[in-house]
Write a protein that holds these residues in place. Structure first.
Motif, PDB file in Angstrom:
ATOM      1  N   VAL A  44       0.865  -1.185   0.000  1.00 45.00           N
ATOM      2  CA  VAL A  44       0.000   0.000   0.000  1.00 45.00           C
ATOM      3  C   VAL A  44       0.896   1.227   0.000  1.00 45.00           C
ATOM      4  N   SER A  45       0.737   2.077  -1.023  1.00 43.57           N
ATOM      5  CA  SER A  45       1.559   3.277  -1.113  1.00 43.57           C
ATOM      6  C   SER A  45       0.912   4.256  -2.094  1.00 43.57           C
ATOM      7  N   ALA A  46       1.705   5.196  -2.586  1.00 46.30           N
ATOM      8  CA  ALA A  46       1.240   6.157  -3.586  1.00 46.30           C
ATOM      9  C   ALA A  46       2.396   6.537  -4.496  1.00 46.30           C
ATOM     10  N   ILE A  47       2.050   6.852  -5.744  1.00 47.18           N
ATOM     11  CA  ILE A  47       3.023   7.298  -6.743  1.00 47.18           C
ATOM     12  C   ILE A  47       2.529   8.586  -7.377  1.00 47.18           C
ATOM     13  N   GLY A  48       3.422   9.231  -8.107  1.00 43.29           N
ATOM     14  CA  GLY A  48       3.030  10.394  -8.881  1.00 43.29           C
ATOM     15  C   GLY A  48       2.568   9.992 -10.273  1.00 43.29           C
ATOM     16  N   ASP A  49       1.947  10.930 -10.953  1.00 42.42           N
ATOM     17  CA  ASP A  49       1.531  10.716 -12.348  1.00 42.42           C
ATOM     18  C   ASP A  49       2.718  11.024 -13.245  1.00 42.42           C
ATOM     19  N   ASP A  50       3.720  10.136 -13.193  1.00 43.22           N
ATOM     20  CA  ASP A  50       4.974  10.386 -13.898  1.00 43.22           C
ATOM     21  C   ASP A  50       5.589   9.057 -14.328  1.00 43.22           C
ATOM     22  N   ALA A  51       6.672   9.154 -15.082  1.00 37.87           N
ATOM     23  CA  ALA A  51       7.293   7.946 -15.632  1.00 37.87           C
ATOM     24  C   ALA A  51       7.830   7.034 -14.531  1.00 37.87           C
ATOM     25  N   LEU A  52       8.404   7.623 -13.484  1.00 39.85           N
ATOM     26  CA  LEU A  52       8.927   6.807 -12.394  1.00 39.85           C
ATOM     27  C   LEU A  52       7.814   6.041 -11.693  1.00 39.85           C
ATOM     28  N   GLY A  53       6.655   6.671 -11.540  1.00 39.62           N
ATOM     29  CA  GLY A  53       5.513   5.994 -10.930  1.00 39.62           C
ATOM     30  C   GLY A  53       5.006   4.849 -11.791  1.00 39.62           C
ATOM     31  N   ALA A  54       4.883   5.099 -13.070  1.00 42.40           N
ATOM     32  CA  ALA A  54       4.427   4.048 -13.987  1.00 42.40           C
ATOM     33  C   ALA A  54       5.403   2.872 -13.977  1.00 42.40           C
ATOM     34  N   VAL A  97       6.810  14.038  -1.371  1.00 41.21           N
ATOM     35  CA  VAL A  97       6.624  13.154  -2.527  1.00 41.21           C
ATOM     36  C   VAL A  97       5.327  12.361  -2.366  1.00 41.21           C
ATOM     37  N   ALA A  98       5.056  11.501  -3.341  1.00 38.12           N
ATOM     38  CA  ALA A  98       3.758  10.828  -3.394  1.00 38.12           C
ATOM     39  C   ALA A  98       3.473  10.006  -2.145  1.00 38.12           C
ATOM     40  N   TRP A  99       4.461   9.203  -1.684  1.00 36.87           N
ATOM     41  CA  TRP A  99       4.164   8.322  -0.547  1.00 36.87           C
ATOM     42  C   TRP A  99       3.971   9.078   0.762  1.00 36.87           C
TER      43      TRP A  99
END
Length: 293
Positions: A44-54, A97-99
């Motif tokens: 369970v976490s979170a990412i950004g809407d970016d290439a690293l997240g994908a 950051v996202a997390w």
């Protein structure tokens, strides 16, 4: 997935090592290794809407690692990792950051109601959003003696405070801490001059813990339970790096306990697993079958 989920909750990120970036974050490492022991785990976490997240999602999918990763309007987390001459990592963890911003959702609450064990740390609680989400998740978990709530303290840089540590130790029933972190915590809590083992007994009793796991690097590891302690020496291996070794220790230990092993057996499995991970580059190597059977 059934009603026996094992959850790693908090940071999912990229460790940027000298040889390139590798997927990381203690909760993701924990969930990945738990899955290798044949249990149902989820990150369970979170990412950004970016290439690293994908790329994180692609990586977890390639590993068949279940996840609930929300996309939020913050960049995907990265950590700059430099290794010293002994292969021990030094971290520079990017902020805001996202997390840091994991949302609490209806789907997350539903997962909480089916969770048998969770591992969380202090780092993902540096920001109020993720801290509240972690605490709400703990509130929604089944209230029974079989649930394992693991606080793997993971002190990093200056991203912790006494209030968060106290709350987390009150909420957990298993505390995982290393010898350096124990010194920091004991100074913060006002008993700096006491022997390491005595400090562990104090914490075990003060917070009514089922177990306290103390790792001491090359000097071995201990598992304290009320009235009893297990010790295991650290095997001598050719170290590639120690990134994620502690997370693999926790995963192997918790997976073994959930599979009905004794504390001593679980401790032995944890030591063997983390020693193997130290011989590999990065935090998520595939474990050999002799470790996971």
């Amino acid at each position: 997935m059934n009603n026996q989920l094992v959850v790693g909750m908090g940071e999912a990120l990229w460790d940027v090592l000298p040889e390139g970036k590798k997927i990381g974050g203690a909760p993701a490492n924990f969930a990945y290794h738990v899955k290798q022991f044949g249990l149902d785990s989820i990150v369970v976490s979170a990412i950004g809407d970016d290439a690293l997240g994908a790329e994180i999602i692609d990586n977890f999918n390639a590993k068949n690692l279940p996840h609930l990763i929300e996309t939020v309007p913050y960049p995907t987390g990265t950590v700059q990792v430099e290794l010293d001459s002994d292969g021990v990592p030094q971290y520079e963890i990017k902020e805001n950051v996202a997390w840091d911003n994991i949302p609490y959702t209806a789907r997350l609450e539903e997962i909480a109601t089916r969770t048998r064990a969770i591992c969380f740390g202090s780092l993902a609680q540096r920001n109020v959003v993720s801290r509240i989400t972690i605490n709400r998740f703990l509130d929604a978990m089944p209230k029974d003696n079989d649930s394992l709530v693991v606080f793997d303290i993971n002190l990093r840089q200056n991203f912790y405070n006494k209030e968060t540590l106290c709350n987390s130790m009150e909420r957990c029933n298993i505390l995982k801490i290393n010898d350096e972190e124990l010194v920091t915590v004991s100074r913060m809590f006002g008993y700096p001059g006491i022997d390491l083992q005595d400090k562990c007994w104090i914490l075990l009793g003060k917070y009514n813990l089922k177990m306290l796991i103390l790792t001491c690097g090359i000097n071995g590891s201990y598992v304290f339970t009320p009235g009893k302690v297990s010790f295991q020496p650290t095997p001598k291996v050719d170290v590639a790096d120690t990134v994620g070794a502690g997370d693999s220790f926790t995963a192997a230990f918790i997976a073994s306990i959930l599979r009905g092993k004794s504390v001593e057996e679980a401790h032995h499995n944890a030591v063997a697993t983390s020693a193997y991970v130290c011989t590999q580059n990065g935090a998520m190597p595939e474990l050999p079958s002799n470790l996971t059977l």
